[in-house]
Design a protein around this motif. Structure first.
Motif, PDB file in Angstrom:
ATOM      1  N   VAL A  59       0.833  -1.211   0.000  1.00  0.00           N
ATOM      2  CA  VAL A  59       0.000   0.000   0.000  1.00  0.00           C
ATOM      3  C   VAL A  59       0.864   1.255   0.000  1.00  0.00           C
ATOM      4  N   LEU A  60       1.935   1.231   0.776  1.00  0.00           N
ATOM      5  CA  LEU A  60       2.824   2.389   0.826  1.00  0.00           C
ATOM      6  C   LEU A  60       3.496   2.625  -0.516  1.00  0.00           C
ATOM      7  N   LEU A  62       2.406   1.658  -3.465  1.00  0.00           N
ATOM      8  CA  LEU A  62       1.405   2.111  -4.428  1.00  0.00           C
ATOM      9  C   LEU A  62       1.072   3.590  -4.226  1.00  0.00           C
ATOM     10  N   SER A  63       1.004   4.008  -2.990  1.00  0.00           N
ATOM     11  CA  SER A  63       0.723   5.421  -2.701  1.00  0.00           C
ATOM     12  C   SER A  63       1.840   6.315  -3.215  1.00  0.00           C
ATOM     13  N   LEU A  64       3.087   5.872  -3.026  1.00  0.00           N
ATOM     14  CA  LEU A  64       4.212   6.670  -3.509  1.00  0.00           C
ATOM     15  C   LEU A  64       4.218   6.746  -5.033  1.00  0.00           C
ATOM     16  N   ALA A  66       1.571   6.519  -7.013  1.00  0.00           N
ATOM     17  CA  ALA A  66       0.472   7.405  -7.425  1.00  0.00           C
ATOM     18  C   ALA A  66       0.832   8.872  -7.199  1.00  0.00           C
ATOM     19  N   LEU A  67       1.465   9.161  -6.070  1.00  0.00           N
ATOM     20  CA  LEU A  67       1.870  10.537  -5.782  1.00  0.00           C
ATOM     21  C   LEU A  67       2.899  11.029  -6.791  1.00  0.00           C
TER      22      LEU A  67
END
Length: 313
Positions: A59-60, A62-64, A66-67
């Motif tokens: 999740v971390l 994927l968040s990075l 996307a950001l």
């Protein structure tokens, strides 16, 4: 025989109770209870392992990703829009420069036509009539004048900002009523011509407040306000010792506003930029042709004696 379970029961963390003095309690215990609970769980359970750790890491990551993708898209959009903004800015600057050039050319044309009108007037009028017209224009503000008189200067005092509300204290600022008081006092003392920060006053001039700005004939003036008047030699002394001078001295002593009144020589006041008349009255009605009524008697219609223009304020 049943044996009671002696497993210690984990006590729930105590809830924070705020004292009446909220600021003192906030500085004494600044950590939010949620952060304290999270730190306690991490200390008790340890770092996540196995599937939980993999899910958290995924999740971390994927968040990075996307950001980062959003940042790249925003940067590309900004770079793509930059030429359009630069072009629009350049076009606006060019339009402003053209308008300034047009305004300067029109002003030169206006000055040239005004000189031609003056020359034609001098040619058509006799010397006495021309002098009387020049005196009338000087008295009404339509012609520049020069002479000796007084120079009155008033300025704003300190305007501190309220540290709580952020509002500026404007009690020590010069108001439109202050400038009205100064000009009326100068007129009453025999001033023949007055200007405020270069704006010549006429019979139709207005001094108004618009928010924090003061407008003289719809043109803004700023502090310090310089009221220049042409008149008697003792105009400055009479103003200083009169009711207006005493009023401004009281404002200076109470609010720190600046005030100065002194004599001045070789003053020159420019003509007013515009003078709009609301009502005009003819000295004599124009002759009207005679008309005949149905009975055969002659009658002369009365012409209008007053007319109004549309450009008045």
């Amino acid at each position: 025989m049943a044996v009671p379970d002696e497993t210690p029961v984990e006590a729930s963390p105590p809830k924070r109770v705020y004292a009446p003095d909220f600021l003192t309690e906030l500085f004494r215990n600044p950590l939010e209870p949620g952060y304290a609970d999270a730190a306690a769980r991490k200390l008790r359970d340890g770092e996540p392992v196995g599937a939980r750790k993999r899910v958290t890491s995924g999740v971390l990551a994927l968040s990075l990703v996307a950001l980062g993708f959003l940042l790249v898209v925003a940067y590309q959009q900004t770079v793509a829009d930059e030429p359009a903004r630069s072009t629009a800015r350049a076009e606006l600057i060019e339009q402003v420069q053209k308008r300034r050039e047009i305004t300067a050319a029109l002003q030169e044309q206006s000055d040239r036509l005004a000189d031609e009108v003056s020359a034609l007037r001098e040619r058509q009028l006799s010397g006495e009539e021309a002098q009387r017209l020049r005196d009338t224009e000087a008295a009404t503000g339509l012609a520049p004048v020069q002479g000796s008189g007084a120079r009155i200067t008033v300025g704003d005092g300190p305007t501190p900002i309220n540290p709580v509300t952020g509002e500026r204290n404007t009690v020590a600022r010069v108001k439109d009523s202050d400038l009205q008081l100064a000009t009326n006092a100068l007129w009453s003392l025999g001033a023949e011509a007055i200007a405020i920060n270069g704006q010549r006053l006429t019979a139709t001039s207005t001094i108004r407040q618009a928010g924090e700005a003061i407008l003289v004939d719809l043109r803004p003036v700023t502090t310090p306000y310089e009221v220049v008047a042409i008149g008697p030699d003792d105009l400055a002394e009479d103003f200083r010792t009169g009711y207006a001078g005493r009023f401004f001295e009281q404002l200076g002593g109470k609010y720190g506003m600046s005030f100065d009144a002194r004599e001045a020589d070789d003053l020159r006041l420019d003509a007013a930029t515009e003078l709009k008349l609301r009502v005009a009255e003819t000295s004599a009605p124009p002759p009207q042709p005679s008309t005949f009524s149905s009975s055969g008697s002659a009658s002369t219609p009365a012409g209008p004696s007053r007319s109004s223009s549309e450009g008045g304020r």
